[in-house]
Design a protein around this motif. Structure first.
Motif, PDB file in Angstrom:
ATOM      1  N   UNK A 133      85.401  -4.664  27.699  1.00  0.00           N
ATOM      2  CA  UNK A 133      85.335  -4.478  29.148  1.00  0.00           C
ATOM      3  C   UNK A 133      85.923  -3.132  29.545  1.00  0.00           C
ATOM      4  N   UNK A 134      86.983  -2.697  28.852  1.00  0.00           N
ATOM      5  CA  UNK A 134      87.582  -1.399  29.155  1.00  0.00           C
ATOM      6  C   UNK A 134      86.610  -0.252  28.908  1.00  0.00           C
ATOM      7  N   UNK A 135      85.637  -0.472  28.026  1.00  0.00           N
ATOM      8  CA  UNK A 135      84.641   0.575  27.772  1.00  0.00           C
ATOM      9  C   UNK A 135      83.804   0.875  29.006  1.00  0.00           C
ATOM     10  N   UNK A 136      83.697  -0.101  29.916  1.00  0.00           N
ATOM     11  CA  UNK A 136      82.934   0.120  31.140  1.00  0.00           C
ATOM     12  C   UNK A 136      83.607   1.137  32.052  1.00  0.00           C
ATOM     13  N   UNK A 143      82.071  10.505  26.216  1.00  0.00           N
ATOM     14  CA  UNK A 143      81.766  10.127  24.830  1.00  0.00           C
ATOM     15  C   UNK A 143      80.570  10.869  24.262  1.00  0.00           C
ATOM     16  N   UNK A 144      79.994  11.768  25.027  1.00  0.00           N
ATOM     17  CA  UNK A 144      78.774  12.443  24.571  1.00  0.00           C
ATOM     18  C   UNK A 144      79.040  13.347  23.366  1.00  0.00           C
ATOM     19  N   UNK A 145      80.121  14.125  23.415  1.00  0.00           N
ATOM     20  CA  UNK A 145      80.414  15.044  22.309  1.00  0.00           C
ATOM     21  C   UNK A 145      80.801  14.286  21.036  1.00  0.00           C
ATOM     22  N   UNK A 146      81.728  13.306  21.095  1.00  0.00           N
ATOM     23  CA  UNK A 146      82.002  12.535  19.866  1.00  0.00           C
ATOM     24  C   UNK A 146      80.765  11.825  19.323  1.00  0.00           C
ATOM     25  N   UNK A 147      79.939  11.312  20.216  1.00  0.00           N
ATOM     26  CA  UNK A 147      78.718  10.640  19.773  1.00  0.00           C
ATOM     27  C   UNK A 147      77.770  11.610  19.099  1.00  0.00           C
ATOM     28  N   UNK A 164      68.083   5.981  19.257  1.00  0.00           N
ATOM     29  CA  UNK A 164      68.122   4.573  19.655  1.00  0.00           C
ATOM     30  C   UNK A 164      69.441   3.906  19.300  1.00  0.00           C
ATOM     31  N   UNK A 165      69.924   4.131  18.089  1.00  0.00           N
ATOM     32  CA  UNK A 165      71.081   3.382  17.579  1.00  0.00           C
ATOM     33  C   UNK A 165      72.318   3.523  18.465  1.00  0.00           C
ATOM     34  N   UNK A 166      72.681   4.712  18.965  1.00  0.00           N
ATOM     35  CA  UNK A 166      73.898   4.795  19.791  1.00  0.00           C
ATOM     36  C   UNK A 166      73.827   4.022  21.095  1.00  0.00           C
ATOM     37  N   UNK A 167      72.641   3.609  21.514  1.00  0.00           N
ATOM     38  CA  UNK A 167      72.512   2.876  22.787  1.00  0.00           C
ATOM     39  C   UNK A 167      72.564   1.368  22.604  1.00  0.00           C
ATOM     40  N   UNK A 168      72.703   0.891  21.366  1.00  0.00           N
ATOM     41  CA  UNK A 168      72.658  -0.558  21.126  1.00  0.00           C
ATOM     42  C   UNK A 168      73.892  -1.245  21.688  1.00  0.00           C
ATOM     43  N   UNK A 169      75.074  -0.652  21.476  1.00  0.00           N
ATOM     44  CA  UNK A 169      76.322  -1.273  21.933  1.00  0.00           C
ATOM     45  C   UNK A 169      76.454  -1.093  23.438  1.00  0.00           C
ATOM     46  N   UNK A 170      76.002  -2.077  24.182  1.00  0.00           N
ATOM     47  CA  UNK A 170      76.017  -2.034  25.645  1.00  0.00           C
ATOM     48  C   UNK A 170      77.054  -3.040  26.143  1.00  0.00           C
ATOM     49  N   UNK A 171      78.204  -2.535  26.560  1.00  0.00           N
ATOM     50  CA  UNK A 171      79.306  -3.415  26.976  1.00  0.00           C
ATOM     51  C   UNK A 171      78.951  -4.192  28.231  1.00  0.00           C
ATOM     52  N   UNK A 172      78.218  -3.591  29.140  1.00  0.00           N
ATOM     53  CA  UNK A 172      77.865  -4.292  30.366  1.00  0.00           C
ATOM     54  C   UNK A 172      76.939  -5.467  30.085  1.00  0.00           C
ATOM     55  N   UNK A 173      75.957  -5.274  29.210  1.00  0.00           N
ATOM     56  CA  UNK A 173      75.059  -6.369  28.853  1.00  0.00           C
ATOM     57  C   UNK A 173      75.816  -7.494  28.165  1.00  0.00           C
TER      58      UNK A 173
END
Length: 294
Positions: A133-136, A143-147, A164-173
């Motif tokens: 939840x804190x990730x929201x 996080x763009x540069x580390x990613x 595609x892979x970096x978008x899989x972890x969606x904390x809100x979903x």
């Protein structure tokens, strides 16, 4: 000898009840007045789309406001130019792959994580959940540069899987799925386990069918997010053949492409989002209503 017959007193005259005078309902009038600002907001919101559509139908003409917004004649030459380019088809295919793959993977992993956080008991569950939840609260730009560095080290730059892979972890979903799955009765899960169902069978046959409304809602949002995504595809893709539509349209502006052609390509980009929303509208509304009731 005369006799007088006493007459019974006449019954009092009863007046026919008059229907009550209908007075204008104040609530109804108030509701009508509330629709006025909403209608104005709708007009303001719709105006850019109207301008985009109208300008795409006026190729090889100068833009003069407000005259250009009410054209005398229309032409579809700009759409022919936009669809005649092979790059537009490649960009559309890349956008479709990027959006659909992200929808499937996000819903799969978000539903699994939501099931685990809602119905499973394990050490550190609450800590890990609130960490998600804190990730929201962290802006995606931070996080763009580390990613970018991580994907670059794994060799994922200028590849579809690296986008595609970096978008899989969606904390809100994951959070929304967890809140929805919490409302599923535990008795259903216990009954399935008593009948000999495995954990995957419980997840596949009990959890997923119960979460169709919220999955349709999340699927619509995730598709729109990724179809309109610009920053991460711009950073992770370098060759024009791997561009998505949003990045490709931006490159058209750098190539001094005619304004009508750019607007026509924008309309083509906008159409799939409308189609997806129309097809999933009833699930979308049902998911929003059920989420609000819960």
């Amino acid at each position: 000898m005369s006799t007088t017959v006493a007459q019974a007193p006449a019954p009092p005259a009863t007046s026919t009840p008059q229907p009550p005078v209908r007075r204008p309902d104040r609530r109804r009038r108030r509701a009508l007045w509330m629709h006025v600002p909403l209608a104005l907001c709708a007009v303001v919101t719709f105006f850019p789309f109207w301008a985009m559509l109208v300008l795409s139908l006026q190729p090889k003409q100068g833009v003069e406001l407000p005259g250009s917004l009410l054209p005398d004649s229309v032409s579809f030459d700009a759409y022919a130019d936009a669809l005649g380019s092979n790059q537009v088809y490649e960009w559309a295919l890349n956008s479709a792959v990027y959006s659909l793959a992200s929808v499937v993977l996000v819903l799969l992993f978000a539903s699994m994580a939501g099931y685990a956080f809602a119905k499973k008991r394990f050490l550190g569950r609450e800590f890990v959940f609130w960490l998600f939840v804190a990730m929201l609260m962290v802006p995606g730009h931070l996080t763009l540069i580390p990613l970018f560095i991580m994907v670059s080290e794994m060799g994922g730059l200028d590849t579809m899987w690296g986008m595609v892979v970096p978008t899989i972890a969606n904390a809100q979903a994951m959070f929304l799925m967890r809140q929805f799955i919490q409302e599923i009765p535990d008795e259903l899960l216990e009954a399935a386990r008593i009948d000999g169902a495995s954990e995957f069978r419980v997840y596949w046959s009990i959890i997923l069918p119960q979460t169709k409304p919220i999955m349709a809602t999340l699927g619509t949002f995730v598709f729109l997010w990724h179809w309109n995504d610009f920053l991460w595809p711009l950073v992770s893709q370098r060759s024009p053949g791997n561009y998505v539509l949003t990045v490709g349209l931006n490159s058209l502006q750098e190539q001094d492409t005619e304004l009508a052609t750019t607007m026509a390509a924008s309309v083509i980009t906008f159409v799939p989002t409308v189609v997806v929303f129309v097809l999933l509208q009833r699930f979308f509304v049902r998911g929003v209503m059920m989420s609000g009731l819960k």
